[in-house]
Design a protein around this motif. Sequence first.
Motif, PDB file in Angstrom:
ATOM      1  N   PHE A 141       0.832  -1.209   0.000  1.00 59.34           N
ATOM      2  CA  PHE A 141       0.000   0.000   0.000  1.00 59.34           C
ATOM      3  C   PHE A 141       0.859   1.248   0.000  1.00 59.34           C
ATOM      4  N   ARG A 142       0.549   2.161  -0.874  1.00 58.77           N
ATOM      5  CA  ARG A 142       1.295   3.424  -0.872  1.00 58.77           C
ATOM      6  C   ARG A 142       0.326   4.588  -1.038  1.00 58.77           C
ATOM      7  N   ALA A 143       0.419   5.524  -0.122  1.00 59.60           N
ATOM      8  CA  ALA A 143      -0.538   6.636  -0.107  1.00 59.60           C
ATOM      9  C   ALA A 143      -0.025   7.839  -0.878  1.00 59.60           C
ATOM     10  N   GLU A 144       0.811   7.576  -1.882  1.00 61.50           N
ATOM     11  CA  GLU A 144       1.273   8.706  -2.706  1.00 61.50           C
ATOM     12  C   GLU A 144       0.116   9.215  -3.545  1.00 61.50           C
ATOM     13  N   ASN A 145       0.133  10.500  -3.792  1.00 60.81           N
ATOM     14  CA  ASN A 145      -0.936  11.057  -4.603  1.00 60.81           C
ATOM     15  C   ASN A 145      -0.530  11.024  -6.077  1.00 60.81           C
TER      16      ASN A 145
ATOM     17  N   ARG B 155       0.533   4.066 -14.183  1.00 61.05           N
ATOM     18  CA  ARG B 155       1.360   2.968 -13.664  1.00 61.05           C
ATOM     19  C   ARG B 155       1.375   2.886 -12.145  1.00 61.05           C
ATOM     20  N   HIS B 156       0.597   3.703 -11.450  1.00 63.46           N
ATOM     21  CA  HIS B 156       0.601   3.680  -9.992  1.00 63.46           C
ATOM     22  C   HIS B 156      -0.760   3.324  -9.418  1.00 63.46           C
ATOM     23  N   LEU B 157      -0.724   2.445  -8.425  1.00 61.09           N
ATOM     24  CA  LEU B 157      -1.912   2.129  -7.639  1.00 61.09           C
ATOM     25  C   LEU B 157      -1.602   2.421  -6.180  1.00 61.09           C
TER      26      LEU B 157
ATOM     27  N   TRP C 242       0.052  -5.427  -5.778  1.00 66.83           N
ATOM     28  CA  TRP C 242       0.617  -6.694  -5.300  1.00 66.83           C
ATOM     29  C   TRP C 242       2.084  -6.745  -5.693  1.00 66.83           C
ATOM     30  N   MET C 243       2.877  -7.263  -4.784  1.00 65.89           N
ATOM     31  CA  MET C 243       4.315  -7.306  -5.063  1.00 65.89           C
ATOM     32  C   MET C 243       4.870  -8.684  -4.737  1.00 65.89           C
ATOM     33  N   ILE C 244       5.793  -9.120  -5.584  1.00 68.16           N
ATOM     34  CA  ILE C 244       6.520 -10.377  -5.380  1.00 68.16           C
ATOM     35  C   ILE C 244       7.922  -9.991  -4.932  1.00 68.16           C
TER      36      ILE C 244
ATOM     37  N   PHE D 285      18.053   2.987   2.558  1.00 65.78           N
ATOM     38  CA  PHE D 285      19.156   2.872   3.516  1.00 65.78           C
ATOM     39  C   PHE D 285      19.804   1.490   3.548  1.00 65.78           C
ATOM     40  N   TYR D 286      19.038   0.465   3.145  1.00 60.04           N
ATOM     41  CA  TYR D 286      19.513  -0.915   3.344  1.00 60.04           C
ATOM     42  C   TYR D 286      20.378  -1.440   2.194  1.00 60.04           C
ATOM     43  N   MET D 287      20.589  -0.618   1.166  1.00 59.87           N
ATOM     44  CA  MET D 287      21.332  -1.138   0.004  1.00 59.87           C
ATOM     45  C   MET D 287      22.833  -1.173   0.283  1.00 59.87           C
TER      46      MET D 287
ATOM     47  N   GLY E   7       8.712   0.899 -18.208  1.00 55.26           N
ATOM     48  CA  GLY E   7       9.710   1.541 -17.355  1.00 55.26           C
ATOM     49  C   GLY E   7      10.084   0.573 -16.255  1.00 55.26           C
ATOM     50  N   GLU E   8      10.193   1.071 -15.020  1.00 58.65           N
ATOM     51  CA  GLU E   8      10.645   0.211 -13.915  1.00 58.65           C
ATOM     52  C   GLU E   8       9.614  -0.873 -13.591  1.00 58.65           C
ATOM     53  N   ILE E   9      10.029  -2.110 -13.734  1.00 58.16           N
ATOM     54  CA  ILE E   9       9.137  -3.224 -13.395  1.00 58.16           C
ATOM     55  C   ILE E   9       9.623  -3.901 -12.116  1.00 58.16           C
ATOM     56  N   ILE E  10      10.950  -3.837 -11.892  1.00 57.35           N
ATOM     57  CA  ILE E  10      11.560  -4.430 -10.692  1.00 57.35           C
ATOM     58  C   ILE E  10      12.491  -3.402 -10.062  1.00 57.35           C
ATOM     59  N   GLY E  11      12.467  -3.349  -8.717  1.00 57.27           N
ATOM     60  CA  GLY E  11      13.470  -2.598  -7.964  1.00 57.27           C
ATOM     61  C   GLY E  11      14.059  -3.522  -6.920  1.00 57.27           C
ATOM     62  N   GLY E  12      15.365  -3.494  -6.756  1.00 54.81           N
ATOM     63  CA  GLY E  12      15.970  -4.381  -5.761  1.00 54.81           C
ATOM     64  C   GLY E  12      17.406  -4.003  -5.489  1.00 54.81           C
TER      65      GLY E  12
ATOM     66  N   GLY F 237      11.923  -6.571  -5.724  1.00 58.30           N
ATOM     67  CA  GLY F 237      10.461  -6.536  -5.726  1.00 58.30           C
ATOM     68  C   GLY F 237       9.945  -6.364  -7.146  1.00 58.30           C
ATOM     69  N   LEU F 238       9.075  -7.271  -7.551  1.00 54.28           N
ATOM     70  CA  LEU F 238       8.426  -7.175  -8.865  1.00 54.28           C
ATOM     71  C   LEU F 238       6.998  -6.691  -8.650  1.00 54.28           C
ATOM     72  N   GLY F 239       6.645  -5.588  -9.263  1.00 56.20           N
ATOM     73  CA  GLY F 239       5.270  -5.095  -9.177  1.00 56.20           C
ATOM     74  C   GLY F 239       4.380  -5.966 -10.058  1.00 56.20           C
TER      75      GLY F 239
HETATM   76  O1  4AD Z   1      11.115  -0.080  -6.170  1.00 60.30           O
HETATM   77  P1  4AD Z   1      10.203  -0.424  -5.047  1.00 60.30           P
HETATM   78  O2  4AD Z   1       9.658   0.690  -4.222  1.00 60.30           O
HETATM   79  O3  4AD Z   1      11.021  -1.461  -4.141  1.00 60.30           O
HETATM   80  C1  4AD Z   1      10.648  -1.978  -2.956  1.00 60.30           C
HETATM   81  O4  4AD Z   1       9.593  -1.805  -2.396  1.00 60.30           O
HETATM   82  C2  4AD Z   1      11.673  -2.927  -2.390  1.00 60.30           C
HETATM   83  N1  4AD Z   1      11.362  -3.132  -0.969  1.00 60.30           N
HETATM   84  C3  4AD Z   1      11.619  -4.221  -3.168  1.00 60.30           C
HETATM   85  C4  4AD Z   1      12.639  -5.240  -2.701  1.00 60.30           C
HETATM   86  O5  4AD Z   1      13.815  -5.047  -2.914  1.00 60.30           O
HETATM   87  N2  4AD Z   1      12.176  -6.304  -2.075  1.00 60.30           N
HETATM   88  O6  4AD Z   1       8.966  -1.261  -5.601  1.00 60.30           O
HETATM   89  C5  4AD Z   1       9.186  -2.460  -6.303  1.00 60.30           C
HETATM   90  C6  4AD Z   1       8.301  -2.539  -7.529  1.00 60.30           C
HETATM   91  C7  4AD Z   1       8.548  -1.433  -8.551  1.00 60.30           C
HETATM   92  O7  4AD Z   1       9.629  -1.742  -9.377  1.00 60.30           O
HETATM   93  C8  4AD Z   1       7.224  -1.430  -9.309  1.00 60.30           C
HETATM   94  O8  4AD Z   1       7.178  -2.497 -10.247  1.00 60.30           O
HETATM   95  C9  4AD Z   1       6.234  -1.749  -8.211  1.00 60.30           C
HETATM   96  O9  4AD Z   1       6.932  -2.380  -7.159  1.00 60.30           O
HETATM   97  N3  4AD Z   1       5.575  -0.538  -7.692  1.00 60.30           N
HETATM   98  C10 4AD Z   1       4.301  -0.184  -7.946  1.00 60.30           C
HETATM   99  N4  4AD Z   1       3.345  -0.754  -8.701  1.00 60.30           N
HETATM  100  C11 4AD Z   1       2.136  -0.155  -8.762  1.00 60.30           C
HETATM  101  N5  4AD Z   1       1.824   0.981  -8.097  1.00 60.30           N
HETATM  102  C12 4AD Z   1       2.749   1.605  -7.321  1.00 60.30           C
HETATM  103  N6  4AD Z   1       2.412   2.714  -6.649  1.00 60.30           N
HETATM  104  C13 4AD Z   1       4.055   1.019  -7.227  1.00 60.30           C
HETATM  105  N7  4AD Z   1       5.182   1.338  -6.565  1.00 60.30           N
HETATM  106  C14 4AD Z   1       6.087   0.384  -6.851  1.00 60.30           C
END
Ligand code: 4AD
Length: 462
Positions: free
Chosen positions: A230-234, A239-241, A245-247, A362-364, A384-389, A431-433
Amino acid sequence: MKHTSIKSLLKGAPDTPKDVVVKGWVRTIRTSKNVAFIALNDGSIIHNIQLVVDSSSEAFEACSKINTGACLCAEGTLESSQGKGQSVEIHCKKIIVYGTADPEKFPLQKKGHTLEFLREIAHLRTRTNTFGAVFRIRHQMAFAIHQFFNQKNFVYIHSPIITGSDAEGAGEMFRVTTLPLENIPRNPDGSINFMEDFFGKPTNLTVSGQLEAELAALALGNVYTFGPTFRAENSNTPRHLAEFWMIEPEMAFFDIYDNMDLAEEMLKYLVNNALQNCSDDLEFLNQMYDKELITRLQNVVNTPFVRLTYTQAIDILLEYNQEFEFKVSWGTDLQKEHENFLVAHHGGPVILTDYPKQIKAFYMKQNEDGKTVRAMDVLFPWIGEIIGGSQREENLEKLSNRMAEMGIDEDELWWYMDTRKFGTCPHAGFGLGFERLMLFVTGMTNIRDVIPFPRTPKNAEF
Ligand code: 4AD
Ligand code: MG
């Protein structure tokens, strides 16, 4: 008699009996004096089965009550079809109408509707071909994710949805509270008295399961989470919800290269799995919305992902800086236009690593240069960004110093710090969105169209 799914009838299971019962929703009905033709869909497959109702059969009477949207049970014999576009049809003997649909009021008509309109009737849009296809693919992808990790002996960890820490810093959080908003208990100094709240402390909905996944990885080796975040960004963008769900896999003894290899293998596995198992639905989406869709999916499966450092990417972008709305320089965060450019420039997915530490969490793991961290973002065509890690900082002192620099309270994360005190080890994760993956696989262009009931600013209907 038990009913059979339309999918198994159309896919011609060899043991299909001739006498069949089907149940589903009417897409169209054409009635003349002698015969009625009904296109029935039960959601098991994108295609409809044709029901043929002869005026001599007892089923014919029911046809007068049937319109688009009605739900019915039909009994008859499965026959090979003379008609165009189908191999079999059902010659009906009996029809039971479970539910009628008033044609004056039923919002889904035969003519196509815009995706914007369908979002307003999300409670019914699953009955369209488009959303049937999208949600069958969504199911297949969720299943394939578990399959992928299970084959690799990863352990599925259920990380909590309610969290007491907001230190991850991934985004604005939603507060979880049972305190009465109209009469908030206060301390003598005027601050909110969270001792009276349900958990006796401030709590939020989680932005990520990563920190808990790290705890588990340092015991079980390879783990993953797959849950809502969950993210309360406006941010009102396609591409933002606010709820997505995140893997999040997390692997002990992985460095950033192992992390990249796993991310690439996983994305290719998932896209290939869609191509293998969702061909009917993908062909429909390819035909209706995006003639390049299937080719794009095949390209991702067959092309090695390009790997660049952030610094290399900036060097490339600087050459084209005049073309960008947001100018880049070393240290700036990349915008969608830059990500899209890099992907187009290399003709496929790009993995960027080693970002400036000030734009990452901070944890990187900190690099020797003192300026960059072992971050890893995977950039995809169109998305664009599909995975961040990243690889994680496993050294207690370095982690602790970085947290101090960023003003993050160690005491709040005492349990996270403990993993670095007791048997710490190199580890990495990402994390894969899930909805970003769904955008790519379905070719849909708005993230609201790949989750059944989207949550976005000012929108929580259904
Ligand atoms: O890059 P993010 O913020 O990374 C993390 O949350 C790390 N804790 C992940 C990790 O290393 N375990 O988010 C990861 C992915 C993004 O690349 C994007 O695909 C998706 O989550 N994502 C969103 N998808 C939909 N709506 C949003 N508001 C999203 N914010 C991030
Ligand atoms: Mg990110």
